[in-house]
Design a protein around this motif. Structure first.
Motif, PDB file in Angstrom:
ATOM      1  N   THR A 353       0.827  -1.205   0.000  1.00 63.27           N
ATOM      2  CA  THR A 353       0.000   0.000   0.000  1.00 63.27           C
ATOM      3  C   THR A 353       0.860   1.253   0.000  1.00 63.27           C
ATOM      4  OG1 THR A 353      -1.695  -1.210   1.242  1.00 63.27           O
ATOM      5  CG2 THR A 353      -1.884   1.180   1.175  1.00 63.27           C
ATOM      6  N   ARG A 354       1.846   1.276   0.891  1.00 58.78           N
ATOM      7  CA  ARG A 354       2.723   2.446   0.940  1.00 58.78           C
ATOM      8  C   ARG A 354       3.524   2.597  -0.348  1.00 58.78           C
ATOM      9  NH1 ARG A 354       4.929   1.343   7.117  1.00 58.78           N
ATOM     10  NH2 ARG A 354       3.133   2.231   8.232  1.00 58.78           N
ATOM     11  N   GLY A 355       3.995   1.463  -0.880  1.00 58.25           N
ATOM     12  CA  GLY A 355       4.770   1.525  -2.122  1.00 58.25           C
ATOM     13  C   GLY A 355       3.940   2.020  -3.289  1.00 58.25           C
ATOM     14  N   ALA A 356       2.705   1.516  -3.400  1.00 56.63           N
ATOM     15  CA  ALA A 356       1.837   1.959  -4.493  1.00 56.63           C
ATOM     16  C   ALA A 356       1.488   3.432  -4.335  1.00 56.63           C
ATOM     17  CB  ALA A 356       0.562   1.106  -4.529  1.00 56.63           C
ATOM     18  N   TYR A 357       1.233   3.852  -3.085  1.00 57.44           N
ATOM     19  CA  TYR A 357       0.922   5.269  -2.859  1.00 57.44           C
ATOM     20  C   TYR A 357       2.122   6.138  -3.241  1.00 57.44           C
ATOM     21  CZ  TYR A 357      -0.777   9.486  -0.561  1.00 57.44           C
ATOM     22  OH  TYR A 357      -1.192  10.774  -0.309  1.00 57.44           O
ATOM     23  N   ALA A 358       3.319   5.723  -2.840  1.00 61.01           N
ATOM     24  CA  ALA A 358       4.519   6.496  -3.162  1.00 61.01           C
ATOM     25  C   ALA A 358       4.730   6.558  -4.675  1.00 61.01           C
ATOM     26  CB  ALA A 358       5.733   5.889  -2.478  1.00 61.01           C
ATOM     27  N   ALA A 359       4.491   5.425  -5.365  1.00 61.39           N
ATOM     28  CA  ALA A 359       4.654   5.404  -6.822  1.00 61.39           C
ATOM     29  C   ALA A 359       3.650   6.333  -7.490  1.00 61.39           C
ATOM     30  CB  ALA A 359       4.498   3.980  -7.342  1.00 61.39           C
ATOM     31  N   TRP A 360       2.419   6.326  -6.978  1.00 60.61           N
ATOM     32  CA  TRP A 360       1.395   7.204  -7.543  1.00 60.61           C
ATOM     33  C   TRP A 360       1.781   8.672  -7.363  1.00 60.61           C
ATOM     34  CZ3 TRP A 360      -2.960   9.145  -4.138  1.00 60.61           C
ATOM     35  CH2 TRP A 360      -3.792  10.018  -4.853  1.00 60.61           C
ATOM     36  N   GLN A 361       2.175   9.028  -6.145  1.00 60.45           N
ATOM     37  CA  GLN A 361       2.546  10.418  -5.884  1.00 60.45           C
ATOM     38  C   GLN A 361       3.778  10.827  -6.683  1.00 60.45           C
ATOM     39  OE1 GLN A 361       0.857  12.808  -3.780  1.00 60.45           O
ATOM     40  NE2 GLN A 361      -0.667  11.225  -4.217  1.00 60.45           N
ATOM     41  N   ALA A 362       4.756   9.929  -6.765  1.00 63.99           N
ATOM     42  CA  ALA A 362       5.973  10.248  -7.517  1.00 63.99           C
ATOM     43  C   ALA A 362       5.657  10.486  -8.981  1.00 63.99           C
ATOM     44  CB  ALA A 362       6.989   9.120  -7.357  1.00 63.99           C
ATOM     45  N   ASN A 363       4.810   9.641  -9.562  1.00 59.04           N
ATOM     46  CA  ASN A 363       4.476   9.803 -10.986  1.00 59.04           C
ATOM     47  C   ASN A 363       3.631  11.047 -11.231  1.00 59.04           C
ATOM     48  OD1 ASN A 363       5.427   7.520 -12.872  1.00 59.04           O
ATOM     49  ND2 ASN A 363       4.805   6.425 -11.025  1.00 59.04           N
ATOM     50  N   GLU A 364       2.820  11.435 -10.241  1.00 60.23           N
ATOM     51  CA  GLU A 364       2.093  12.696 -10.382  1.00 60.23           C
ATOM     52  C   GLU A 364       3.074  13.866 -10.474  1.00 60.23           C
ATOM     53  OE1 GLU A 364      -1.545  13.481 -10.425  1.00 60.23           O
ATOM     54  OE2 GLU A 364      -1.147  11.522 -11.319  1.00 60.23           O
ATOM     55  N   ARG A 365       4.132  13.819  -9.657  1.00 56.69           N
ATOM     56  CA  ARG A 365       5.141  14.885  -9.721  1.00 56.69           C
ATOM     57  C   ARG A 365       5.949  14.793 -11.010  1.00 56.69           C
ATOM     58  NH1 ARG A 365       5.122  13.765  -4.076  1.00 56.69           N
ATOM     59  NH2 ARG A 365       6.752  12.181  -4.286  1.00 56.69           N
ATOM     60  N   VAL A 366       6.195  13.548 -11.455  1.00 60.76           N
ATOM     61  CA  VAL A 366       6.912  13.384 -12.728  1.00 60.76           C
ATOM     62  C   VAL A 366       6.087  13.967 -13.867  1.00 60.76           C
ATOM     63  CG1 VAL A 366       7.717  11.670 -14.396  1.00 60.76           C
ATOM     64  CG2 VAL A 366       8.247  11.380 -11.980  1.00 60.76           C
ATOM     65  N   ILE A 367       4.786  13.752 -13.835  1.00 62.61           N
ATOM     66  CA  ILE A 367       3.924  14.294 -14.891  1.00 62.61           C
ATOM     67  C   ILE A 367       4.035  15.814 -14.929  1.00 62.61           C
ATOM     68  CG2 ILE A 367       1.511  14.655 -15.561  1.00 62.61           C
ATOM     69  CD1 ILE A 367       0.947  11.810 -14.548  1.00 62.61           C
ATOM     70  N   ALA A 368       3.932  16.441 -13.749  1.00 64.75           N
ATOM     71  CA  ALA A 368       4.007  17.906 -13.700  1.00 64.75           C
ATOM     72  C   ALA A 368       5.348  18.408 -14.226  1.00 64.75           C
ATOM     73  CB  ALA A 368       3.774  18.388 -12.267  1.00 64.75           C
TER      74      ALA A 368
END
Length: 502
Positions: A353-368
């Motif tokens: 759960t923590r890993g998936a959340y971190a990946a989601w947040q990281a990719n959101e920042r990568v998108i920006a």
């Protein structure tokens, strides 16, 4: 360990996936993410096999119950005495006999009760495993859906890049002919075009592989995939996600039920050294078919006999070579194993759960960040071309600017795909990515509890189900995937700036 019956309310958070019947009719050939999930739910062999496995698991309850129920048996024999001893004057030549016996278990030391309890817990664990299988298949479908969109976008970007480089090569060759550029400029343009064509072939192969993966999961080829809808009700923090996962994740629930089952197994093992009491009732009938003689001329005997008997049997184990205590210790060790497996499962869910959340947040920042890079590289490419026209930039500068622009576009497309898949993985880890959560349309959802309710009290010996039939659709008639990309805007990329296609 949490109480499996204490769960957070489950909202149908993917209402955004729902498509009205009118919209579906107007775009009959278009495929939505909801449509893909519905097809997988109906036809994916991993899911249909898991459902069949759970139905088999349900049968353990009536099987264990049967050991505590009465049993009735009958027998019939016909005997023809071919050779009769010479001194056996009264031996019959033939006989037919029939018998019946009723056996009623009265006390089994708790073995049946605990075995039934363990079987029920394992049914609940199996139902949780089925939920986990659904979530896993849905996550794979979401990944495959997004992979096709991503790889289609990458093919489009590479096709555009090849087209641009061909135009560049033609312009460079024309300028070389008039002496404005050197042979080196032409060679650099040729080399970049060759590399771009190789990258395009690789992108096309990846697209074919993604489409085949989609076919394997969904059962049909991906056609006109629509933009994926937003995923509502995503957690605000990783700790929020973990809290919901600990209460709802099906893997944790399954592990918890297996702990309960293992404890019931200890009671079953202890019953092996307890007294056992049963009652029996039996009867028999014999008919010698007129072949029985008294051995005295003129004196007849009855050709039929019958009997009946009732009794109670008490068995008290005294010494069994240490087997009962070994079985108890074995059950206790397996219970310890189940407890530790529960802890390991809980750890895995927290980490996932923590890993998936971190990946989601990281990719959101990568998108920006990548969106800014795409815009900056677009301006850079336009500027380099303008500067080349006045002789302050070389052909190599243009080629490099074009490559950087392509690279950032590909990174942006990949980040969008990764962010969406990671967000869905967060929901799956939270136990909110199953059929009952996704608003699957097209028919009633499969309810494993319905089959369990049907069979748990079944005591008839001839209540078979129909012969097994294939449920999942095969894909042998689905055409092999190709790398064609339909015209139009890909959901993961916007329209390409015509100024950058020169």
């Amino acid at each position: 360990m949490h109480d499996p019956d204490h769960r957070l309310p489950r909202s149908r958070w993917l209402a955004g996936l729902a498509v009205s019947a009118l919209m579906m009719a107007s775009a009959a050939k278009a495929e939505t993410l909801q449509g893909a999930l519905a097809k997988a739910y109906e036809n994916n062999p991993t899911l249909t096999a898991a459902r069949a496995g759970q139905r088999a698991n349900d049968e353990n309850v009536p099987i264990e119950k049967s050991f505590g129920l009465p049993s009735i048996g009958t027998s019939t024999d016909y005997t023809e005495n071919i050779v009769i001893p010479g001194n056996s004057f009264s031996s019959p030549a033939r006989s037919v006999s029939a018998g019946a016996q009723l056996s009623v278990p009265i006390y089994q030391g708790g073995a049946v009760r605990n075995a039934v309890r363990a079987a029920k817990y394992r049914v609940e664990a199996g139902q949780a495993d089925l939920r986990a299988t659904e979530a896993s298949v849905f996550a794979q479908v979401v990944g495959a859906y997004m992979d096709v969109l991503r790889d289609m976008a990458i093919v489009q970007l590479n096709q555009n890049n090849v087209s641009v480089l061909r135009t560049n090569l033609q312009a460079t060759s024309d300028r070389f002919e008039i002496g404005d550029l050197t042979r080196t400029d032409v060679a650099q343009s040729e080399a970049r075009l060759a590399l771009a064509e190789g990258d395009l072939r690789t992108a096309e192969a990846n697209l074919i592989a993604s489409r085949e993966a989609y076919i394997r999961l969904v059962g049909e080829a991906p056609v006109d995939l629509q933009p994926p809808p937003p995923l509502p009700n995503l957690p605000a923090t990783a700790e929020d996600a973990v809290a919901i996962a600990l209460a709802n994740n099906p893997d944790i629930e399954a592990a918890n039920q297996l702990v309960n089952a293992s404890r019931a197994d200890i009671g079953t093992a202890k019953a092996s050294r307890a007294p056992k009491l049963s009652a029996t009732l039996g009867g028999g009938y014999n008919n010698f078919l007129g072949s029985l003689s008294s051995g005295v001329p003129g004196v007849g005997v009855s050709q039929e006999t019958s009997s009946a008997a009732a009794g109670v049997s008490l068995t008290i184990p005294v010494f069994q070579g240490g087997r009962p205590s070994a079985q108890v210790r074995q059950a206790q060790s397996r219970s310890s194993q189940a407890i530790e497996t529960y802890v390991a499962t809980e750890r895995d869910v927290i980490a996932q759960t923590r890993g998936a959340y971190a990946a989601w947040q990281a990719n959101e920042r990568v998108i920006a960040a990548t969106q800014q890079a795409v815009s900056a590289n677009a301006l850079s490419l336009e500027g380099v071309r303008a500067e080349n026209s006045v002789g302050t930039r070389s052909i190599l500068d243009i080629l490099n600017a074009e490559q950087e622009y392509l690279n950032t576009q590909v990174q942006l497309v990949s980040a969008k795909r990764n962010s969406y898949v990671a967000a869905f993985s967060v929901l799956a880890a939270m136990g909110k990515a199953e059929a009952r959560d996704l608003g699957i349309e097209g028919g009633p959802l499969y309810d494993p509890a319905a089959n369990y309710a049907r069979v748990k009290g079944q005591i008839w010996d001839w209540a078979d189900d129909p012969a097994p039939q294939q449920q999942a659709t095969d894909t042998r008639n689905v055409a092999a995937a190709d790398a064609s990309v339909p015209e139009g805007t890909n959901p993961l990329i916007g329209p390409v700036d015509p100024a950058l296609q020169q």
